[in-house]
Design a protein around this motif. Structure first.
Motif, PDB file in Angstrom:
ATOM      1  N   GLY A 193      -8.946  -2.294  -2.824  1.00 54.33           N
ATOM      2  CA  GLY A 193      -7.516  -2.139  -2.529  1.00 54.33           C
ATOM      3  C   GLY A 193      -7.279  -1.233  -1.338  1.00 54.33           C
ATOM      4  N   GLY A 194      -6.136  -0.559  -1.371  1.00 53.00           N
ATOM      5  CA  GLY A 194      -5.792   0.373  -0.279  1.00 53.00           C
ATOM      6  C   GLY A 194      -5.653   1.770  -0.849  1.00 53.00           C
ATOM      7  N   GLY A 195      -4.664   2.500  -0.368  1.00 57.22           N
ATOM      8  CA  GLY A 195      -4.356   3.796  -0.972  1.00 57.22           C
ATOM      9  C   GLY A 195      -4.701   5.024  -0.159  1.00 57.22           C
ATOM     10  N   PHE A 196      -5.461   4.862   0.934  1.00 58.60           N
ATOM     11  CA  PHE A 196      -5.893   6.053   1.681  1.00 58.60           C
ATOM     12  C   PHE A 196      -4.667   6.804   2.237  1.00 58.60           C
ATOM     13  CE2 PHE A 196      -9.764   3.256   2.903  1.00 58.60           C
ATOM     14  CZ  PHE A 196     -10.300   3.428   1.624  1.00 58.60           C
ATOM     15  N   GLU A 226      -7.904  -3.212   1.350  1.00 63.73           N
ATOM     16  CA  GLU A 226      -6.537  -3.690   1.609  1.00 63.73           C
ATOM     17  C   GLU A 226      -5.687  -2.538   2.142  1.00 63.73           C
ATOM     18  OE1 GLU A 226      -5.375  -4.944  -2.299  1.00 63.73           O
ATOM     19  OE2 GLU A 226      -6.521  -6.801  -2.223  1.00 63.73           O
ATOM     20  N   PRO A 227      -6.084  -1.949   3.259  1.00 69.39           N
ATOM     21  CA  PRO A 227      -5.333  -0.782   3.739  1.00 69.39           C
ATOM     22  C   PRO A 227      -4.019  -1.178   4.394  1.00 69.39           C
ATOM     23  CG  PRO A 227      -7.038  -1.351   5.306  1.00 69.39           C
ATOM     24  CD  PRO A 227      -7.176  -2.320   4.166  1.00 69.39           C
ATOM     25  N   GLY A 228      -3.025  -0.352   4.216  1.00 67.82           N
ATOM     26  CA  GLY A 228      -1.746  -0.559   4.885  1.00 67.82           C
ATOM     27  C   GLY A 228      -1.314   0.744   5.518  1.00 67.82           C
TER      28      GLY A 228
HETATM   29  C1  PLP Z   1      -2.657  -4.465  -4.329  1.00 66.33           C
HETATM   30  C2  PLP Z   1      -2.367  -3.541  -3.193  1.00 66.33           C
HETATM   31  N1  PLP Z   1      -3.242  -3.489  -2.179  1.00 66.33           N
HETATM   32  C3  PLP Z   1      -3.017  -2.677  -1.106  1.00 66.33           C
HETATM   33  C4  PLP Z   1      -1.916  -1.879  -1.031  1.00 66.33           C
HETATM   34  C5  PLP Z   1      -1.719  -1.027   0.195  1.00 66.33           C
HETATM   35  O1  PLP Z   1      -1.799   0.315  -0.098  1.00 66.33           O
HETATM   36  P1  PLP Z   1      -1.792   1.386   1.057  1.00 66.33           P
HETATM   37  O2  PLP Z   1      -0.611   1.136   1.921  1.00 66.33           O
HETATM   38  O3  PLP Z   1      -1.729   2.680   0.383  1.00 66.33           O
HETATM   39  O4  PLP Z   1      -3.077   1.243   1.815  1.00 66.33           O
HETATM   40  C6  PLP Z   1      -0.992  -1.881  -2.085  1.00 66.33           C
HETATM   41  C7  PLP Z   1       0.175  -0.990  -2.033  1.00 66.33           C
HETATM   42  O5  PLP Z   1       0.831  -0.661  -2.939  1.00 66.33           O
HETATM   43  C8  PLP Z   1      -1.229  -2.748  -3.191  1.00 66.33           C
HETATM   44  O6  PLP Z   1      -0.359  -2.805  -4.207  1.00 66.33           O
END
Ligand code: PLP
Length: 427
Positions: A237-240, A273-275
């Motif tokens: 996933g993401g979360g950083f 999955e970084p955003g």
């Molecule tokens: C399934 C999933 N992947 C990736 C992200 C992106 O997270 P971030 O923006 O913290 O990298 C999110 C955000 O909530 C998510 O729900």
């Protein structure tokens, strides 16, 4: 690191004065720095290079097509959470074999669209979804790749509304149910289980949640392999986290230090999955002061950006650094934490025009004296800013500009009043 800096008492994005952008495009205005976007993406690509990750940019964070295209041109796939985001990913030229689809409530229509596109995989979040997807796939004489989104029950120590990997949230499958669900998929005619997905929450400022989740995931992958599955993807996933206050975020290398060895041990292809990490510090929201009002023993700086443009402060109690675009000469440089009182600053609430007491961007902030017409910069607004904006209070959604060196271009025009009523039908 970002490419917003003060020079001679004026804020610049890369080589362009912010005041010039405000004069050209009006306010409120989202301004993005291309150099910063790419800098952060490249940091991730370098940090995780040893495991050749598939980096799927999380469209929900900032869906602008120009930003999505920039990501794709620089090697990312896409993480989508709806049919609308899948449409965007494809419009941005995204390759279906680099698209993953998460979300607890995928509709049949959305699943069919993703099957039509033949995306890399669905991140499945419930038995009900699995049954619906399996039925749809069988009816089409097609097969589908899935990852099971598991809930590792770790606390990411972030805001309750953005905690996803803890038991009791709606996300993922309870750990103890995963083996049984996977066992029923062995030799399934239409569904191929290829991976495990976990997204813990956001923003995360410690490696500990990732370490704890991986400690559970690696043995689970082995168990599922013993069942007979060809498990080959581990999606973290993401979360950083990013720098919202000062330099509080961990580097991509620090996260990689925990994630890469586990991925190697699991012998999987890593998906990320970084955003926020890519786009958060690459964007600012620029506003103009309308009035300064003293009321009830407080001073309010009322500017033209509001909660409908940037909802994070009121939704998540989020802190954004805020400073005038052209601070008066006598005001020293902002303090590192943007909170410590300085000479020539006063305690204010920075609020917008929306008719809600919750419409604020900052509360009780030491801020230089500003007057009607002055410009204000709200930093670290690139992620979940425009993406979560709305037309509340009949407000047109704002324009977005991408800066590249000393050039700039509009990547979303400001909405008009006509845009506000266009989808409505006369009865
Ligand atoms: C399934 C999933 N992947 C990736 C992200 C992106 O997270 P971030 O923006 O913290 O990298 C999110 C955000 O909530 C998510 O729900």
């Amino acid at each position: 690191m970002d490419h917003f800096h003060y020079a001679g008492h004026a804020l610049y994005c890369e080589g362009v004065p912010i005041a010039e952008l405000a004069a050209t495009y009006g306010t409120p205005l989202f301004v993005y720095s291309k150099k910063t976007l790419l800098h952060h993406l490249h940091q991730l690509q370098r940090a995780f290079a040893a495991v050749e990750p598939l980096i799927c940019y999380s469209i929900k964070t900032n869906p602008n097509l120009a930003i999505c295209r920039l990501m794709r041109e620089n090697g990312t796939g896409f993480d989508v959470t709806s049919g609308g985001e899948l449409f965007r990913a494809l419009q941005a030229g995204g390759a279906p074999e680099r698209i993953v689809f998460a979300g607890v409530g995928k509709t049949d229509r959305e699943m069919v669209e993703a099957l039509d596109a033949n995306i890399l995989m669905f991140n499945v979040e419930s038995e009900g979804e699995l049954a619906a997807l399996s039925e749809l796939t069988a009816g089409r004489h097609q097969s589908v790749r899935i990852a099971l989104r598991v809930n590792p029950d770790v606390d990411p120590k972030t805001h309750a509304k953005t905690t996803t990997g803890k038991r009791g949230t709606k996300f993922g499958l309870d750990w103890e149910r995963v083996e049984k669900i996977a066992a029923a998929l062995v030799k399934h005619r239409h569904v191929e289980l290829v991976g495990i997905h976990m997204h813990l929450g956001s923003p995360i400022y410690s490696t500990e949640p990732y370490r704890a989740a991986l400690e559970r995931a690696v043995p689970l992958i082995e168990t599922l392999r013993r069942q007979g599955h060809d498990l080959r993807y581990l999606n973290m996933g993401g979360g950083f986290g990013i720098h919202y206050r000062k330099q509080e975020a961990l580097s991509a290398d620090t996260f990689a230090g925990v994630i890469v060895p586990a991925v190697q041990e699991a012998r999987c292809r890593l998906i990320l999955e970084p955003g926020r990490f890519i786009v958060g510090n690459a964007g600012i929201l620029v506003s103009r002061v309308l009035y300064v009002k003293d009321s009830g023993g407080k001073r309010f700086v009322i500017q033209d950006a509001a909660m409908n443009d940037l909802i994070r402060p009121t939704l998540y109690d989020a802190f954004h650094r805020i400073w005038p675009v052209e601070p008066p000469a006598e005001v020293p440089a902002p303090p590192e934490d943007y909170e410590t009182p300085l000479p020539h600053t006063q305690l204010v609430d920075i609020v917008g025009p929306v008719c809600e007491s919750g419409d604020f961007l900052a509360r009780d902030r030491w801020f230089p004296e500003v007057k009607r017409g002055d410009l204000v910069a709200i930093f670290s607004a690139g992620a979940y800013g425009m993406a979560m904006s709305s037309n509340y209070n009949g407000r047109c959604r704002v324009a977005e500009v991408l800066v590249d060196g000393d050039k700039h271009r509009l990547i979303r025009r400001r909405e008009t009043y006509q845009d506000l009523i266009r989808p409505e039908l006369e009865v």
